[in-house]
Scaffold this active site. Structure first.
Site, PDB file in Angstrom:
ATOM      1  N   GLY A   6      -2.993   8.998   4.158  1.00 45.54           N
ATOM      2  CA  GLY A   6      -2.108   8.350   3.199  1.00 45.54           C
ATOM      3  C   GLY A   6      -1.898   9.157   1.921  1.00 45.54           C
ATOM      4  O   GLY A   6      -1.318   8.650   0.961  1.00 45.54           O
ATOM      5  N   TYR A  56      -8.657  -0.316  -0.692  1.00 43.78           N
ATOM      6  CA  TYR A  56      -8.927   0.659   0.361  1.00 43.78           C
ATOM      7  C   TYR A  56      -7.719   0.828   1.261  1.00 43.78           C
ATOM      8  O   TYR A  56      -7.029  -0.140   1.576  1.00 43.78           O
ATOM      9  CB  TYR A  56     -10.142   0.233   1.192  1.00 43.78           C
ATOM     10  CG  TYR A  56     -11.435   0.314   0.429  1.00 43.78           C
ATOM     11  CD1 TYR A  56     -12.143   1.518   0.336  1.00 43.78           C
ATOM     12  CD2 TYR A  56     -11.952  -0.800  -0.230  1.00 43.78           C
ATOM     13  CE1 TYR A  56     -13.306   1.599  -0.368  1.00 43.78           C
ATOM     14  CE2 TYR A  56     -13.139  -0.725  -0.947  1.00 43.78           C
ATOM     15  CZ  TYR A  56     -13.812   0.479  -1.016  1.00 43.78           C
ATOM     16  OH  TYR A  56     -14.971   0.561  -1.734  1.00 43.78           O
ATOM     17  N   GLU A  57      -7.512   2.068   1.693  1.00 44.60           N
ATOM     18  CA  GLU A  57      -6.414   2.425   2.591  1.00 44.60           C
ATOM     19  C   GLU A  57      -6.356   1.525   3.828  1.00 44.60           C
ATOM     20  O   GLU A  57      -5.316   1.320   4.432  1.00 44.60           O
ATOM     21  CB  GLU A  57      -6.628   3.877   3.026  1.00 44.60           C
ATOM     22  CG  GLU A  57      -5.427   4.566   3.560  1.00 44.60           C
ATOM     23  CD  GLU A  57      -5.739   6.038   3.821  1.00 44.60           C
ATOM     24  OE1 GLU A  57      -6.737   6.320   4.486  1.00 44.60           O
ATOM     25  OE2 GLU A  57      -4.972   6.886   3.346  1.00 44.60           O
ATOM     26  N   SER A  58      -7.490   1.000   4.221  1.00 42.57           N
ATOM     27  CA  SER A  58      -7.541   0.180   5.432  1.00 42.57           C
ATOM     28  C   SER A  58      -6.914  -1.198   5.238  1.00 42.57           C
ATOM     29  O   SER A  58      -6.637  -1.894   6.204  1.00 42.57           O
ATOM     30  CB  SER A  58      -9.000   0.002   5.855  1.00 42.57           C
ATOM     31  OG  SER A  58      -9.748  -0.573   4.793  1.00 42.57           O
TER      32      SER A  58
END
Lengths: 306, 259, 306, 259
Positions: free
Chosen positions: D136, D56-58
């Site tokens: 992103g 995940y981007e997080s």
């Protein structure tokens, strides 16, 4: 995977091998297994080239060294390294000299797939005159005085394999380190292949109880090797202390080539694997490096209710 | 080394540690290696710089060791520390980011501008002696606000007109190349003979103080360049009983470094 | 220090203010206090410009925004931001558009005092045509094909002040975060001044039991503010969950300027501080965001024996 | 949307999730946003790609959520995860480092080369609609081995000859500028009408499959450029009872996304 299998699968003659661990968690057992398997013509990349590098040099494994500190910490000299560099005895050693942050930035560039990494070092140093890797770039933004600004850069390093030592990992390679974490994550991400040697392989639940402790996720790891006490004579925070006496002894051992070769014969060639090396050192010895408890206080990650 | 009564029982290590500690007055962050710098910083913490935070090259910030550390990465520095950073964060954010007031360095050779050699004696390609190299010294010099150098040996081979190799340049050399490092470079050199000082870029190291019993001529004779001397050369105040007591009883009771 | 004192001391009209926290630990309470104190002409730097930014825009605090995502997460739109950008209503907003990694690299350059930071983005994008900050550098090393290689770079960002929210810190500012740590450390190190808002200030021993959990050491922190639940409507891992209902409601609230101003009047101007905002939401509300326990397993840092 | 018996009770979200999940067969790492990509990846994990790791981007790697996450940073993704990385590590080492096999993206507009617009409708300086921007996406496109795009709406405004603004360029545009991104760009576009595919740099998106009941002409009419069509256009196999059961009962039992 056993250490024997890992070295046999991932370290080949002529490879560029990064061994990282800054004083803490030095992958000594891996270095010894590379010696046992008689690898040749390696390029070793290691910020602090210390005892394990001197041993690999003495065993004839290494033709090129990339490093920012070549010494036996503050305990003395590396006899074999000095003979190789000062007298090409018994053979020359190609040496690429950087500073610590230069090495760190090479790993950063390697891990991030960047063509170079800028740093505020080297202005006025003689190092660029002996190291073609240190070059300059002009910033496309004006400097503080409005004039064009130059900065040194280093090239990426992308080892064929990086080997590190860690406290623990799960079976799939999620690796947890506490205490000094050094440049291990960057060295692993910079490499084509990565081998993680651990004090212990733990259940998935242990790792997953604290995901922030995972310094290297499994997708970056190709092999996990359980090898307790594999960082000796360096230390593993919370597992065993540093063997300072051995560091002090190494200057004497390495000063005389015959003594050094005798040492290798007894402790590396003469042991089948690290387990034998560990038991040869004896229980009393390990008791002297034992550490007591200083447990971290747990934090709450939280659980959704309902 | 000196025959002053006050310091007859003071070792060279104790003297250097005490003198260096005084120079840390009111400083906030110091980047220190093991040995004399750690002793000096620990003593300063107890005397002239109660707010001092020692940052170690290994990544430790705010250490509270149970025992005197034997290396910059000693396990006792980690247990109970306020923070342990990765090396990219330590070198990138803390050091290059400009958070270090004083960096401590040693060297095999130093010149009058405070440039340092820790790489080789002789030619780099075929050295007479291969030394450890930079470690983080290049970065400590380029990024600390100022740098203190502690040299046990004060002789013309170490204090030299021309370095065999410049591993770690001060800002003067960097500026000649058109780069502008953050700090002022070496501002203090503390030796067994006295203290050399330098206020900033463009200035030479100048003798500003001698230990009791040491003459200016002695220092000049032991310096490999024509040493500048301050108009008034102070005599270094010998370690006080309080400083010695703290150093011996609190900082290094096991005499790990105070040999 | 109270939030009032922190904002009053460290946020001035015309300042560049970074507020970071990626979905997790968004410093909302700090944004509200900036609104209460009527700051003007701020440049806000924030990767994900979301509800708190929309609120600061609506309060007239912000004249310039530097961001890589301007939206109400996946829950909808930011009404005020869209009015400002699409119609200059009630006044124009200068907008510098980056991608996420572009923003991250700006913080990395800022934290490391670098003149620029390279990244493998933007080739072929229209973003460089509207953002003069995106420039190119030629690598001084040959590319994989032996030809010169170009790479985009971004300039450093050095905010006057960075404000972040964290789970806890000690009195001197050693700050511990778990769960998503985002870009908080870099944003703090890039700034001239840094304010850390925490759920709780803890005893030194708590922090020192686990130094690897410290994301930001005290030397980088200028003020610590205790402000429980100061990240609402975002969440604090292990403390309280995300208020998804409020995120969904925001599109509606912000769609109509009058409704938005009414909301600000009631919840920001109408509360003296965050404690009042918290108590106005009520205990039952906070119970609905409560989380259960999922404790990390402790690790042993070790204690030297003898 | 279609009148096939098998899929009459299948929602558009279910259809897109199932079709996307199949495309993940044998992939190792997928960079996924919340919503359809998460559903597709979770279903693939249970079916065609048991080794699949969702990044995940997080910053979360190897999540084992107790509940279906509502955002890419949902607290349930963190508790019990294998690793949580800082954003510099996630974007720098994992994504730009080349560890992502498949990136999932959405967009307001896509062109025939797989370039994406998520910034504005209209002029950037005075947009008719200001969209969220890249997030992103620029990095996902530049660094993933390949990219899957899921578009709920397949119409000429979204599938356009000329983007209003190119936020996220595919490698064709990057190469025109002399840069060489790692990946091949968009290789699959999954829509309510069918599947467009593209093998690599220099190739246009080509219609390779339609859902049951959809004609090639329908797709061409809803595409804003002269759409290339494969020699053989497959008919997408409708979601199987097994796929639907797993999706409804195991992946999203609370129907957070399956509306």
């Amino acid at each position: 995977m056993t250490m024997r299998e890992a070295v046999s699968s991932f370290v080949h003659d002529g490879d560029t091998v990064s061994l990282e661990g800054f004083t803490h968690l030095i992958p000594t057992a891996a270095g010894h297994e590379i010696i046992r398997q008689g690898r040749r013509d390696l390029t070793v990349v290691r910020m602090t080239a210390d005892i394990v590098v001197d041993q690999m040099l003495a065993a004839g494994c290494v033709s090129r060294l990339v490093s920012s500190f070549v010494g036996n910490s503050s305990a003395g000299s590396l006899g074999e390294l000095r003979r190789r560099v000062e007298k090409a005895d018994p053979e020359p050693l190609v040496f690429e000299e950087y500073s610590h942050y230069g090495m760190i930035c090479r790993y950063l560039a390697g891990a991030q797939r960047l063509p170079f990494y800028p740093l505020r070092s080297y202005g006025g140093s003689d190092l660029p005159s002996v190291n073609d890797g240190l070059r300059k770039v002009t910033s496309p933004y004006p400097g503080p005085d409005g004039e064009p600004e130059q900065v040194y850069v280093v090239p990426p390093v992308n080892p064929d394999v990086t080997i590190i030592h860690a406290q623990r990992a799960d079976r799939s390679g999620n690796t947890q380190i506490w205490g000094l974490t050094g440049v291990q994550a960057e060295a692993v991400y910079a490499a084509d292949k990565a081998v993680v040697v651990v004090e212990e392989i733990v259940e998935d639940e242990v790792v997953r109880s604290d995901p922030n402790r995972t310094v290297i996720p499994s997708h970056a790891v190709d092999a996990v090797v359980a090898c307790p006490r594999g960082a000796h004579p360096s230390f593993a925070q919370g597992y065993y202390d540093r063997d300072n006496a051995f560091y002090r002894a190494w200057s004497g051992i390495s000063k005389d080539p015959a003594t050094l070769q005798e040492w290798l014969k007894e402790w590396v060639y003469g042991t089948a694997d690290h387990a034998e090396y560990v038991s040869k050192l004896g229980e009393e010895f390990w008791d002297s490096l034992a550490v007591g408890e200083a447990m971290s206080l747990p934090v709450n990650y939280g659980r959704r209710l309902g | 080394m000196t025959d002053s009564t006050t310091t007859t029982d003071v070792t060279s290590s104790e003297l250097l540690a005490v003198v260096a500690s005084r120079e840390l007055a009111a400083r906030r962050t110091v980047f220190a290696g093991i040995g004399l710098p750690t002793l000096a910083a620990s003593l300063a913490h107890l005397t002239v710089a109660p707010q001092l935070e020692i940052v170690y090259e290994s990544g430790v910030c705010g250490a509270h060791p149970s025992h005197l550390p034997e290396t910059i990465a000693d396990a006792v520095l980690i247990t109970g520390a306020e923070a342990v950073l990765s090396m990219p964060a330590l070198f990138g954010y803390v050091l290059q980011g400009g958070h270090i007031d004083v960096g401590f360095l040693g060297a095999a050779q130093i010149d009058k501008w405070g440039n340092l050699n820790t790489s080789v004696i002789g030619d780099w390609d075929a050295p007479k002696v291969r030394l450890p190299g930079s470690g983080g010294a290049v970065e400590v010099m380029a990024n600390s606000r100022e740098v203190f150098v502690v040299m046990r040996r004060h002789d013309p081979r170490s204090f030299t007109e021309e370095l065999d190799f410049c591993t770690t340049p001060g800002p003067d050399r960097a500026r000649e190349e058109g780069l502008r490092p953050l700090g002022t470079g070496v501002t203090r050199v503390i030796t067994e003979l006295g203290i050399l000082a330098r206020a900033g870029v463009g200035e030479e190291l100048t003798l500003v103080a001698v230990h009791p019993g040491v003459t200016v001529d002695q220092v000049r004779a032991n310096t490999g360049w024509d040493l500048a001397v301050a108009d008034t050369v102070e005599t270094v105040r010998p370690p006080s009983p309080d400083e010695l007591r703290l150093l011996r009883e609190d900082v290094d009771p096991d005499r790990v470094y105070l040999r």
